[in-house]
Design a protein around this motif. Structure first.
Motif, mmCIF file in Angstrom:
data_model
loop_
_atom_site.group_PDB
_atom_site.id
_atom_site.type_symbol
_atom_site.label_atom_id
_atom_site.label_comp_id
_atom_site.label_asym_id
_atom_site.label_seq_id
_atom_site.Cartn_x
_atom_site.Cartn_y
_atom_site.Cartn_z
ATOM 1 N N SER B 43 0.821 -1.361 0.023
ATOM 2 C CA SER B 43 0.548 -0.172 -0.165
ATOM 3 C C SER B 43 0.915 0.800 0.347
ATOM 4 O O SER B 43 -0.266 2.547 0.375
ATOM 5 C CB SER B 43 -0.826 -0.260 1.268
ATOM 6 N N PHE B 44 1.949 1.287 -0.459
ATOM 7 C CA PHE B 44 2.907 2.401 -0.398
ATOM 8 C C PHE B 44 3.094 2.902 -1.670
ATOM 9 O O PHE B 44 3.696 2.131 -2.185
ATOM 10 C CB PHE B 44 4.298 1.621 0.200
ATOM 11 N N VAL B 50 4.791 8.001 5.094
ATOM 12 C CA VAL B 50 3.931 6.924 5.578
ATOM 13 C C VAL B 50 4.391 7.923 6.857
ATOM 14 O O VAL B 50 5.262 7.813 7.999
ATOM 15 C CB VAL B 50 4.020 5.702 5.460
ATOM 16 N N VAL B 51 3.251 8.416 8.193
ATOM 17 C CA VAL B 51 3.571 8.440 8.677
ATOM 18 C C VAL B 51 2.403 7.572 9.901
ATOM 19 O O VAL B 51 0.972 7.845 9.497
ATOM 20 C CB VAL B 51 2.623 10.164 9.313
ATOM 21 N N LEU B 52 2.760 6.545 10.883
ATOM 22 C CA LEU B 52 2.501 6.392 11.417
ATOM 23 C C LEU B 52 2.139 6.578 12.507
ATOM 24 O O LEU B 52 1.350 5.924 13.266
ATOM 25 C CB LEU B 52 3.261 5.188 11.812
ATOM 26 N N SER B 71 10.968 5.808 1.496
ATOM 27 C CA SER B 71 11.040 4.517 0.640
ATOM 28 C C SER B 71 11.564 3.704 1.304
ATOM 29 O O SER B 71 12.044 2.411 1.479
ATOM 30 C CB SER B 71 10.961 4.742 -0.242
ATOM 31 N N LEU B 72 12.739 4.688 1.914
ATOM 32 C CA LEU B 72 13.988 3.712 2.505
ATOM 33 C C LEU B 72 13.817 3.399 3.815
ATOM 34 O O LEU B 72 14.460 1.842 4.190
ATOM 35 C CB LEU B 72 15.414 4.716 2.815
ATOM 36 N N GLY B 73 13.229 3.800 4.964
ATOM 37 C CA GLY B 73 12.868 3.482 5.960
ATOM 38 C C GLY B 73 11.562 1.634 5.490
ATOM 39 O O GLY B 73 12.137 0.703 6.291
ATOM 40 N N LEU B 74 11.305 1.874 4.666
ATOM 41 C CA LEU B 74 10.340 1.080 4.183
ATOM 42 C C LEU B 74 10.953 -0.442 3.691
ATOM 43 O O LEU B 74 11.505 -1.330 4.454
ATOM 44 C CB LEU B 74 9.687 0.916 3.364
ATOM 45 N N MET B 78 10.934 -3.707 6.210
ATOM 46 C CA MET B 78 11.008 -5.265 4.837
ATOM 47 C C MET B 78 11.986 -6.570 5.470
ATOM 48 O O MET B 78 11.562 -7.268 5.789
ATOM 49 C CB MET B 78 10.663 -5.138 3.408
ATOM 50 N N LEU B 79 13.057 -6.091 4.958
ATOM 51 C CA LEU B 79 14.490 -6.854 5.496
ATOM 52 C C LEU B 79 14.054 -6.955 7.211
ATOM 53 O O LEU B 79 14.803 -8.390 7.270
ATOM 54 C CB LEU B 79 16.200 -5.250 5.283
#
Lengths: 450, 479
Positions: B43-44, B50-52, B71-74, B78-79
């Motif tokens: 969903s990104f 994105v603000v959690l 996207s870097l954080g994501l 994910m990793l």
């Protein structure tokens, strides 16, 4: 003022019910008294007090917070020491009475607006402690501690009185607000005032146990019963630090050019001598005493900053430090560590996971590892001092790495696998106290930061 | 927030669960966290942030409870969430798998890592950064080699000193910004001298964790004395925190000092590349060998990040992912060798490929991935990084290239000495199903990333462009 009276009367009642040799009854009375005092202090200003015109004690927001914390610490200490009181039933009443009288002194010391009240508070705070340190009459160490503390303490008091006298000579007033406005107006006799202030500084550094007036600390902490050690490390320190703050950082603020330099050295030395001294200790309470010297160094950072948030930082720091110390001493009591050896802690965390967890968080909080309260306290204290005292902040960070090493050794010791078959049992009250300490250590920073 | 809450709950549940259950529940829980991460990935939109959780009110000392990711954080989230199940899976048939304390600590570790990757506030970042130290310390202490106190103290104090320096830098920035929120910290204007000091503070923390050349002394001993899962957590995830911290925090916050500071760091990185590789060639202990290999690989990534342009950072991200996957494989192989032969010494091993062909094949696959052969993820990553280092300075580029050659020497040597040649062993149990599964998953993901690395590059490009200050922050749409 009302809280003070309630505490005093409870202490008197405790002293007399001690004759009945019923520790449980005593505990209940004391806790009720403390609860009433806590509630009165919490609602201070919201009800009509018969002593509203009593000018010498004044409680504003910071004073209220600090006195509430002092009452809370005392309650926790009283509950945590219940097992100890029960064993020593002949002294139970003395302990309860003296602890509460000393707490009265602490509250005077927090709320004073007058040097007269200040001195009175300091003496009410100290004299019961002199007695309690020496309460184990058969114990050589306890007697030594008592004598040492009494003589050095009396000496410090004399110097303090001399300082107050000089101050009075210079300004002609005991009232802090008057003194402050006189200092601000510049109409004072400089050398009298400065020397008087220096004497007071020395006496204060003695009371909070900072280098170079720290020598009494280890001996007294070691000789005194755990309960008294806990009280000295938390309530006495809290009250003395607050008085130190309100006297120097508020009343003598204009003279900062004079005393900040001296304080600077006291802090820098405390930060290192405490932890370095602690590294070599084999006795637990001695180690705690040395680590408390360094922690005092941190707490004194509050005096370096005139911003109003430094008191809040001091409060958070003391919450973290106080609960950790109480938790550690309660554990020391629980494992009935009569010889006070650090080696007795070996493997207790492994045997009893709850104790292990409490040891872990309280030591890590002392070491300043986030997200525990100790971290928030140190962090905000250092942040306040950053602008004007960068080098001291760097020194503090270095010393906290040494401290982390020290505490880590204790953690590792308590978590090692221990195959011996000694058993550890906590009674209900100790569980209760340790849980409260855990809440304070885990959540204190977050609660107070909001 | 479910990203962060799930590991916390899982960790707490592990502590109360009866021992028999925690293996299964832990495995399923880690898969659930992976599923959540995939859901976030689906969903990104890379062009957004994105603000959690956001807090408008600052707490007493400028602390805010901001969490979010770009996207870097994501990619890092994910990793993390993909590596944790792999670690649990590779541990599946070992005695630690049934230990609830261990599983709980792994989840607390995951919580700390995810906190680091989602924190949008300097102090929150610091808190989670320090928090990760506790579970890993306890894992190493309780489940590691006996009598490793000295090693652990060194590790703990070393990293703590670095962190304290970072805290000082954060305070310095926060005092200027009157806040610790990420964007406020980025907006602080520093003089070049000040920026260099602040960056040195960050750098000390990150260089110790990565570890860069002169700060690496804690690493080999810590790796060898820790259990397999601990080594995996350290090398596959914890070190990546430092690289992420460089990209997300250090460089954007102190970009004024980059021109001065890039030289020393790149030189240290280049020294680390050669130094790690040369030391690795001489090692006899296979785990120490891989530890030094890791110093060599990470030196390259750190140097690439300090080049500070989009292309180098794309290479760095691919190489970060690749190194995580490879180190899982290598340390699993090292542990298999140690557990089944009782030794890690290369001169006592040998001839295993003949007895255990499946292990021989999959170990070779990972070794080749570590050599960055074409079609593997490492090829793309190292190629981009080396290209950027070449265009930065030829000498640095030459040093960086040597990592490929020296890497081939130590990797092939370790494989040859352990798997070929005469053998003293009579039996060697071949891979079990879970070990095979880990190797298969690793090899396939390395291959897929190698073939389709443009997707990752395109995916992270918007975030990188913001972090390297090519596009201003406000062109990202905040979701």
């Amino acid at each position: 003022m009302d809280a003070l009276i309630v505490i005093f009367i409870t202490g008197l009642i405790g002293l007399f019910t001690g004759l009945l040799k019923k520790p449980t009854l005593n505990l209940i009375i004391t806790l009720c008294g403390l609860a009433v005092a806590f509630a009165l202090q919490l609602n201070y200003g919201f009800y009509k007090s018969p002593f509203a015109n009593y000018q010498v004690l004044e409680f504003n927001v910071p004073q209220l917070y600090f006195s509430l914390l002092a009452i809370l610490f005392t309650a926790v200490i009283v509950v945590g020491g219940f097992g100890y009181f029960k064993r020593d039933a002949s002294h139970t009443g003395d302990y309860y009475g003296l602890l509460l009288f000393s707490l009265c002194g602490a509250i005077c010391l927090i709320g004073f607006t007058d040097l007269f009240m200040f001195f009175l508070g300091l003496e009410i705070l100290s004299i019961p402690i002199y007695v309690m340190v020496g309460i184990k009459k058969q114990d050589v160490l306890s007697a030594e501690a008592s004598i040492k503390y009494f003589f050095t303490g009396a000496f410090a008091t004399a110097i303090l009185l001399f300082g107050i006298a000089l101050l009075y000579g210079a300004t002609g007033s005991f009232n802090l607000i008057e003194i402050r406005s006189l200092i601000q107006s510049g109409e004072y006799h400089t050398s009298y005032l400065l020397i008087g202030m220096l004497f007071m500084l020395g006496a204060f550094l003695f009371k909070v146990g900072a280098v170079p007036f720290h020598f009494w600390g280890p001996d007294v902490y070691q000789g005194a019963p755990e309960i008294v050690t806990a009280f000295m490390a938390t309530v006495v320190k809290l009250a003395a630090l607050f008085a130190f703050y309100s006297l120097f950082n508020i009343t003598f603020q204009e003279l900062g050019y004079f005393w900040i330099g001296a304080l600077y050295f006291a802090i820098a030395l405390s930060l290192f001598l405490g932890y370095l001294g602690a590294l070599k200790q084999t006795k637990f309470k001695r180690l705690l005493a040395y680590s408390s010297i360094s922690n005092t160094g941190y707490a004194l950072f509050a005096l370096l900053s005139t911003s109003h948030s430094s008191l809040a930082s001091l409060l958070i720091f003391l919450v973290g430090y106080g609960f950790s110390t109480i938790a550690l001493l309660t554990i020391s009591m629980a494992i009935s560590n009569e010889d006070d050896e650090i080696a007795a802690f070996k493997g207790i965390g492994y045997k009893h996971p709850f104790i292990g967890f409490i040891m872990l968080i309280s030591l890590l909080s002392l070491a300043g590892i986030p997200p525990l309260t100790g971290f928030f306290g140190k962090f905000s204290l250092l942040m306040n001092a950053y602008n004007n005292h960068l080098w001291l902040v760097i020194l503090a960070l270095i010393s906290s790495a040494i401290g982390a090493f020290l505490y880590l050794r204790l953690i590792v010791l308590s978590l090692t696998k221990d195959e011996s078959d000694k058993t550890i049992a906590l009674n209900f009250w100790q569980y209760f106290v340790l849980s409260i300490c855990a809440i304070g250590i885990l959540g204190g920073g977050f609660i107070l930061a909001i | 927030m479910e990203l962060l809450i799930l590991p916390l709950i899982l960790g707490l549940v592990m502590l109360i669960l009866p021992s028999g259950w925690c293996k299964l529940v832990g495995g399923l829980g880690s898969l659930a966290s992976l599923a959540i991460a995939i859901f976030h990935l689906m969903s990104f939109d890379p062009l957004t942030q994105v603000v959690l959780n956001s807090s408008i009110d600052k707490m007493a000392f400028g602390l805010t409870l901001n969490f979010g990711y770009d996207s870097l954080g994501l990619v890092m989230i994910m990793l993390t969430n993909a590596i944790i199940p792999l670690i649990l899976l590779s541990n599946w048939n070992r005695e630690l798998a049934g230990n609830k304390l261990f599983t709980a600590l792994v989840f607390f570790m995951q919580l700390g890592l995810l906190g680091v990757f989602t924190a949008q506030d300097g102090i929150m970042f610091y808190i989670f950064w320090e928090f990760t130290l506790l579970p890993i310390f306890l894992i190493l202490y309780w489940f590691g080699a006996k009598e490793n106190n000295k090693v652990l103290f060194k590790f703990f104090i070393y990293t703590l000193v670095g962190s304290l320096a970072m805290l000082l830098s954060f305070i310095a920035l926060g005092i200027n910004a009157q806040s610790f929120a990420y964007q406020d910290l980025v907006n602080v204007q520093l003089s070049q001298k000040m920026a260099c000091w602040v960056m040195s503070g960050f750098l000390l923390a990150f260089a110790i964790k990565i570890p860069l050349f002169p700060f690496h002394t804690w690493q080999p001993a810590t790796y060898t004395s820790s259990p397999m899962a601990g080594t995996m957590l350290l090398s596959a995830l914890m070190l990546k925190m430092a690289l992420y911290g460089m990209m997300k925090w250090m460089l954007p916050l102190t970009s004024e000092g980059i021109e001065v500071m890039k030289w020393p760091v790149i030189i240290l990185g280049a020294i680390g590349i050669v130094y790690g590789a040369v030391i690795a060639i001489k090692q006899n202990d296979i785990k120490t060998l891989f530890a030094f290999a890791s110093i060599s690989h990470l030196g390259l990534i750190a140097a690439g990040i300090m080049v500070f342009n989009t292309s180098a950072w794309s290479g760095a991200i691919i190489q970060i992912i690749n190194h995580s996957l490879i180190s899982i494989g290598l340390f699993l192989a090292a542990d298999i060798l140690e557990k089944r032969t009782g030794t890690r010494k290369l001169d006592e091993l040998g001839g295993i490929a003949k007895i255990a062909p499946r292990f021989g094949f999959w170990f070779a696959a990972i070794v080749f991935a570590a050599l960055s052969i074409p079609f593997s993820a490492g090829f793309i990553g190292e190629f981009i990084l080396i290209k950027e280092l070449f265009s930065f300075h030829v000498l640095i580029g030459i040093l960086a290239v040597s990592s490929l050659i020296l890497g081939a020497v130590y990797m092939l040597r370790s494989y040859q000495l352990s798997m070929f040649g005469p053998t003293k062993l009579t039996s060697f149990q071949d891979l079990t199903w879970n070990e095979t599964a880990v190797f298969v998953v690793l090899s396939i993901s390395i291959l897929i990333i190698g073939l389709f690395s443009t997707y990752i590059i395109d995916y992270t490009a918007p975030a990188i462009r913001v972090l390297t200050a090519i596009t201003p922050f406000n062109q990202l749409i905040i979701e």
